[in-house]
Design a protein around this motif. Structure first.
Motif, PDB file in Angstrom:
ATOM      1  N   GLN A 253     109.929  35.193 -31.245  1.00 24.23           N
ATOM      2  CA  GLN A 253     111.165  35.156 -30.460  1.00 24.23           C
ATOM      3  C   GLN A 253     111.357  36.464 -29.675  1.00 24.23           C
ATOM      4  N   MET A 254     111.101  37.591 -30.341  1.00 28.54           N
ATOM      5  CA  MET A 254     111.270  38.873 -29.646  1.00 28.54           C
ATOM      6  C   MET A 254     110.274  39.002 -28.495  1.00 28.54           C
ATOM      7  N   ARG A 255     109.050  38.490 -28.730  1.00 27.39           N
ATOM      8  CA  ARG A 255     108.009  38.634 -27.700  1.00 27.39           C
ATOM      9  C   ARG A 255     108.242  37.699 -26.508  1.00 27.39           C
ATOM     10  N   TRP A 256     108.571  36.431 -26.779  1.00 23.55           N
ATOM     11  CA  TRP A 256     108.569  35.439 -25.706  1.00 23.55           C
ATOM     12  C   TRP A 256     109.958  35.021 -25.221  1.00 23.55           C
ATOM     13  N   THR A 257     110.939  34.987 -26.138  1.00 21.77           N
ATOM     14  CA  THR A 257     112.276  34.587 -25.706  1.00 21.77           C
ATOM     15  C   THR A 257     113.035  35.796 -25.164  1.00 21.77           C
ATOM     16  N   ASP A 258     112.971  36.899 -25.937  1.00 22.75           N
ATOM     17  CA  ASP A 258     113.728  38.094 -25.531  1.00 22.75           C
ATOM     18  C   ASP A 258     112.929  39.011 -24.605  1.00 22.75           C
ATOM     19  N   ASN A 259     111.608  38.857 -24.584  1.00 23.52           N
ATOM     20  CA  ASN A 259     110.742  39.778 -23.814  1.00 23.52           C
ATOM     21  C   ASN A 259     111.019  41.234 -24.170  1.00 23.52           C
ATOM     22  N   SER A 260     111.175  41.501 -25.453  1.00 26.92           N
ATOM     23  CA  SER A 260     111.549  42.867 -25.859  1.00 26.92           C
ATOM     24  C   SER A 260     110.405  43.624 -26.543  1.00 26.92           C
ATOM     25  N   MET A 261     109.182  43.046 -26.514  1.00 24.19           N
ATOM     26  CA  MET A 261     108.071  43.709 -27.197  1.00 24.19           C
ATOM     27  C   MET A 261     106.975  44.182 -26.249  1.00 24.19           C
ATOM     28  N   GLY A 262     107.203  44.041 -24.956  1.00 23.02           N
ATOM     29  CA  GLY A 262     106.162  44.421 -23.999  1.00 23.02           C
ATOM     30  C   GLY A 262     104.975  43.485 -24.129  1.00 23.02           C
ATOM     31  N   SER A 263     103.933  43.747 -23.349  1.00 21.71           N
ATOM     32  CA  SER A 263     102.773  42.846 -23.427  1.00 21.71           C
ATOM     33  C   SER A 263     101.523  43.576 -23.896  1.00 21.71           C
ATOM     34  N   GLN A 264     101.664  44.836 -24.232  1.00 26.22           N
ATOM     35  CA  GLN A 264     100.506  45.603 -24.713  1.00 26.22           C
ATOM     36  C   GLN A 264     100.203  45.231 -26.165  1.00 26.22           C
ATOM     37  N   LEU A 265      98.910  45.045 -26.477  1.00 26.63           N
ATOM     38  CA  LEU A 265      98.529  44.772 -27.869  1.00 26.63           C
ATOM     39  C   LEU A 265      98.190  46.088 -28.556  1.00 26.63           C
ATOM     40  N   TYR A 266      98.686  46.271 -29.746  1.00 25.46           N
ATOM     41  CA  TYR A 266      98.391  47.482 -30.513  1.00 25.46           C
ATOM     42  C   TYR A 266      97.439  47.084 -31.634  1.00 25.46           C
ATOM     43  N   ILE A 267      96.166  47.453 -31.438  1.00 21.14           N
ATOM     44  CA  ILE A 267      95.157  46.911 -32.365  1.00 21.14           C
ATOM     45  C   ILE A 267      94.635  47.938 -33.358  1.00 21.14           C
ATOM     46  N   ASP A 268      95.082  49.159 -33.263  1.00 20.83           N
ATOM     47  CA  ASP A 268      94.695  50.095 -34.322  1.00 20.83           C
ATOM     48  C   ASP A 268      95.842  51.066 -34.573  1.00 20.83           C
ATOM     49  N   TRP A 269      95.779  51.742 -35.696  1.00 20.66           N
ATOM     50  CA  TRP A 269      96.905  52.552 -36.140  1.00 20.66           C
ATOM     51  C   TRP A 269      97.378  53.560 -35.077  1.00 20.66           C
ATOM     52  N   PRO A 270      96.468  54.301 -34.422  1.00 17.44           N
ATOM     53  CA  PRO A 270      96.962  55.288 -33.456  1.00 17.44           C
ATOM     54  C   PRO A 270      97.654  54.660 -32.242  1.00 17.44           C
ATOM     55  N   ALA A 271      97.292  53.418 -31.881  1.00 18.28           N
ATOM     56  CA  ALA A 271      97.818  52.817 -30.650  1.00 18.28           C
ATOM     57  C   ALA A 271      99.346  52.737 -30.660  1.00 18.28           C
ATOM     58  N   LEU A 272      99.906  52.230 -31.743  1.00 13.65           N
ATOM     59  CA  LEU A 272     101.359  52.089 -31.834  1.00 13.65           C
ATOM     60  C   LEU A 272     102.021  53.470 -31.968  1.00 13.65           C
ATOM     61  N   MET A 273     101.337  54.367 -32.674  1.00 17.68           N
ATOM     62  CA  MET A 273     101.874  55.728 -32.838  1.00 17.68           C
ATOM     63  C   MET A 273     101.962  56.438 -31.480  1.00 17.68           C
ATOM     64  N   LYS A 274     100.908  56.254 -30.668  1.00 19.49           N
ATOM     65  CA  LYS A 274     100.917  56.864 -29.325  1.00 19.49           C
ATOM     66  C   LYS A 274     102.068  56.297 -28.494  1.00 19.49           C
ATOM     67  N   ALA A 275     102.234  54.974 -28.594  1.00 21.54           N
ATOM     68  CA  ALA A 275     103.303  54.327 -27.822  1.00 21.54           C
ATOM     69  C   ALA A 275     104.669  54.834 -28.269  1.00 21.54           C
ATOM     70  N   MET A 276     104.841  54.987 -29.575  1.00 16.22           N
ATOM     71  CA  MET A 276     106.125  55.467 -30.113  1.00 16.22           C
ATOM     72  C   MET A 276     106.362  56.915 -29.678  1.00 16.22           C
TER      73      MET A 276
END
Lengths: 459, 307
Positions: A253-276
């Motif tokens: 729901q957050m990804r497709w209805t609300d569009n609140s998760m962006g479209s980037q995939l975070y596939i390893d631990w550093p990826a999400l940390m960098k984004a944050m």
């Protein structure tokens, strides 16, 4: 022609000879035993790993200070080798080091790998010696992860529960109150929507979806909702439930209805940390140590981040790390290794709990981890008092997590095959984040049958 | 000298003499050969032998290994990712051949036809090869970003909708092929270019006199004259692309939904994430057998022709 045959003869002979010369003892050589001193024949020699890297001067200095003090305190123990390879536990080098006898006597391991090492007999049984550790009886449930069939195979030295990490600055920009973070998933959704509304590049809520970290966060989420990944006996999958469905539906729901998760995939631990750390992401699941890591490893502004309790949590995923002993170590080496672990990681006022020294070295003090001891035990109280007295960070950044997590039971990784299970659970996680038409019931059913097959094949 | 007058006994006695002579004559060559053989034995053959042995064993590197027959192979075959990994690898190889085999050849022909800036363009084409693969892959990670990536911006300029690239099961694999082609086309182009420059110009002149246009010259002169190198490159490319690993490892983690999991990536998972080195070896052995077929064809082609 004859010359040709001669060549073949010589080539074959040399190849066989060389291959034979390479033959090794499959038991992996003498390893740590080689450096073991017979009882009463001088100091027992051990090796340790996970010294902080040269780039981390302050932590490295305290580590070396502790090494010297420990050996002075224990003249019969000699720490003959110290390694600073990073990461401290690397699955790519662990088995080669074990096979070649290069594995340290005392080695670091993170929680997801503990069960597997116990299962495969790659850590020493330390049961006969644990009662010599003064604080052993004060451990919280994190010690259970290192136990199997009543035996103990290692000691946790760093433990924490999951929470909701959020960016206070982004909250303020979005018109949200950073001192009143979301307490329910409905509030998380509403806040994420507002943050995404700030404009391009803003992500309300970030989540993993690959390389096993997707399954790892699915596990943390379903635990929070009161569900499980496998049954208590470890024989069957247990996530194809309303709780599991709620995790995926919420993300979908957050990804497709609300569009609140962006479209980037975070596939390893550093990826999400960098984004944050990038300053445009509002929230993510994480443990208290994420705040320190965002600052130290990813260049985030420490004062911008805070952590609160995981929304509606009924159980908290128990993360952390600890130390185990080389399975080839002698009893003397095991005892010496445990003494080092006790001195460096488990004694209030010493080693990692020497908060007076840490404060003097301008290291952060006050974060609510390592969380190793029950709050009502002498060790738990001593660590907490020292931490509070020497705090040099804003306790408010962690207050929501500390208060909100009180009384919520920790829950351990889903057994020795956690990594294989996480890999399977990556699929539903990536599906709901990449396909609007993802069939959640089908995804859960498929993953369930795969996990059941996996567990059945392991007996 | 005839052998008719020589008694049988002395005939047998002559063999060691011949052998000694042969050894004496070639001793230096065999000395040099030994160095190479020892290196191969230590770093290639022995690990391969060990891989085969470990495929049939269960070991924790602490206790003596146990022989478990085909158990590791069963583990791997029953893995739900096993089928997708082989299918993805086959599709990747096919797509990589279509893109990564044809494009460098066409590029080489174009470069060969150019009269100006040939050296500069050769350098530009070869430039990606000089970049470390991980750097190239991470560069493409930015290109592919659906929100602010270069590719979607380019599509936007011509009023086309952006793609999900790595985030969609239908485009993730071809996205990896594009990365792979870009990274590797420089080497292929240079090899083809070298082959093209060995073609006698008289053949082209004769074809032109006969009224052949560019495409006819390519069809009747260029391709026949470079047939062997094309065949060798085809086989080498199959062997190389079937071992695809770095692209799924760094860009997609095998996802989304196992759409980009490859055989070597699955091997990596077994060996380093699942702590099951033996199953990783079993899968490696399967891949090795498949690659050996193509290697055998390559050796046959190399033996039957001279470049």
């Amino acid at each position: 022609m004859k010359s040709h045959k001669l060549s073949i003869l010589l080539v074959s002979g040399l190849a066989i000879a060389a291959a034979a010369a390479c033959g090794t003892d499959d038991s992996g050589g003498s390893g740590a035993k080689a450096s073991a001193a017979p009882a009463g024949a001088g100091p027992v020699s051990i090796s340790v790993n996970c010294e902080p890297p040269k780039t981390n001067k302050a932590e490295r200095a305290t580590f070396e200070e502790d090494l010297a003090a420990f050996q002075q305190l224990n003249p019969t123990i000699k720490v003959s080798k110290v390694t600073d390879a990073f990461p401290c536990y690397d699955p790519r080098t662990f088995e080669p080091k074990l096979a070649s006898g290069e594995l340290e006597t005392v080695f670091y391991v993170n929680f997801p790998n503990v069960g597997r090492l116990i299962e495969s007999g790659q850590a020493a049984d330390i049961t006969p010696y644990v009662n010599e550790i003064k604080t052993f009886q004060d451990y919280n449930s994190s010690i259970d992860l290192f136990k199997k069939d009543g035996k103990v195979y290692g000691l946790p030295t760093d433990g924490y529960g999951m929470g909701l990490v959020y960016n206070k600055e982004v909250f303020t920009k979005a018109g949200l109150d950073p001192s009143s973070p979301p307490k329910t998933w409905a509030e998380v959704q509403a806040a994420a929507k507002k943050i995404a509304g700030l404009g391009p590049g803003y992500v309300g809520y970030g989540e993993y979806s690959g390389n096993n970290v997707g399954g790892w966060h699915f596990t943390a989420s379903i635990y929070g909702r009161g569900g499980s990944v496998i049954t208590d006996d470890g024989k069957k999958a247990a996530f194809n439930t309303p709780e599991g469905k709620a995790v995926l539906e919420n993300l979908h729901q957050m990804r497709w209805t609300d569009n609140s998760m962006g479209s980037q995939l975070y596939i390893d631990w550093p990826a999400l940390m960098k984004a944050m750390a990038g300053g445009k992401m509002g929230m993510m699941l994480g443990a208290p140590d994420v705040l320190i890591s965002l600052r130290n490893d990813f260049g985030g502004k420490f004062e911008n981040y805070a952590i609160t309790a995981q929304p509606e949590a009924k159980a908290l995923f128990n993360g952390g790390a600890g130390y185990m002993i080389n399975p080839k170590a002698t009893p003397e080496q095991i005892k010496a290794g445990l003494k080092w672990i006790e001195y460096k990681f488990l004694t209030p006022g010493k080693g990692q709990f020497d908060y007076v020294r840490a404060k003097g070295a301008n290291l952060t003090v006050g974060q609510p981890y390592p969380d190793l001891y029950r709050a009502d035990t002498p060790s738990g109280q001593a660590v907490n008092d020292l931490r509070t007295q020497n705090a040099n960070i804003d306790a408010a950044q962690f207050a929501g997590w500390v208060e909100g997590s009180k009384g919520i039971p920790p829950k351990a990784e889903p057994g020795p095959y956690a990594q294989e299970i996480y890999k399977i659970l990556d699929t539903p996680m990536s599906a709901v984040l990449t396909r609007k038409d993802a069939n959640i019931d089908q995804l859960l059913a498929d993953a369930e049958s795969k996990v059941n097959s996996l567990l059945a094949s392991k007996g | 000298m005839t052998t008719a007058s020589i008694p049988a006994a002395s005939g047998r006695g002559r063999q060691p003499t011949k052998l000694r002579r042969a050894v004496r004559r070639n001793v230096t060559a065999y000395g040099f050969l030994c160095g190479a053989l020892i290196c191969f034995a230590f770093f290639s053959w022995y690990p391969m032998v060990r891989e085969v042995i470990l495929s049939f064993q269960r070991t924790n590197f602490v206790d003596p290994p146990r022989w478990v027959g085909l158990e590791n192979f069963r583990t791997v075959i029953n893995d739900p990712a096993f089928g997708p990994a082989w299918v993805n690898t086959a599709v990747f190889t096919l797509l990589a051949l279509l893109c990564g085999y044809g494009i460098p050849f066409v590029t080489a022909i174009v470069l060969n036809e150019l009269r100006h800036a040939r050296a500069y363009l050769r350098f530009v084409v070869y430039l990606p090869v000089m970049l470390p693969p991980a750097v190239s892959v991470l560069l493409f990670q930015w290109f592919y970003n659906p929100d602010y990536g270069l590719f979607n911006q380019a599509l936007g300029l011509v009023h086309l909708p952006g793609l999900q690239w790595l985030n969609s099961t239908s485009t993730a694999l071809i996205s990896l092929v594009i990365v792979s082609t870009w990274m590797n086309m420089g080497s292929g182009t240079l090899i083809y270019l070298a082959a093209l420059q060995t073609i006698p110009s008289e053949l082209y002149e004769a074809a032109e006199l006969d009224g052949a246009g560019l495409f006819k010259r390519i069809r009747h002169v260029t391709i026949p004259q470079t047939k062997l190198i094309l065949l060798v490159m085809l086989l080498l490319q199959i062997v190389a692309t079937m071992q695809v690993f770095i692209e799924p490892y760094l860009l997609t983690g095998g996802g989304p939904e196992n759409a980009t999991v490859s055989v070597v990536y699955l091997m990596y998972q077994y060996a380093f994430n699942f702590g099951n080195l033996n199953a990783g070896n079993a899968l490696g052995l399967m891949l090795m057998i498949v690659l050996m077929v193509f290697s055998a064809i390559y050796l046959r082609v190399s033996r039957d022709n001279t470049v």
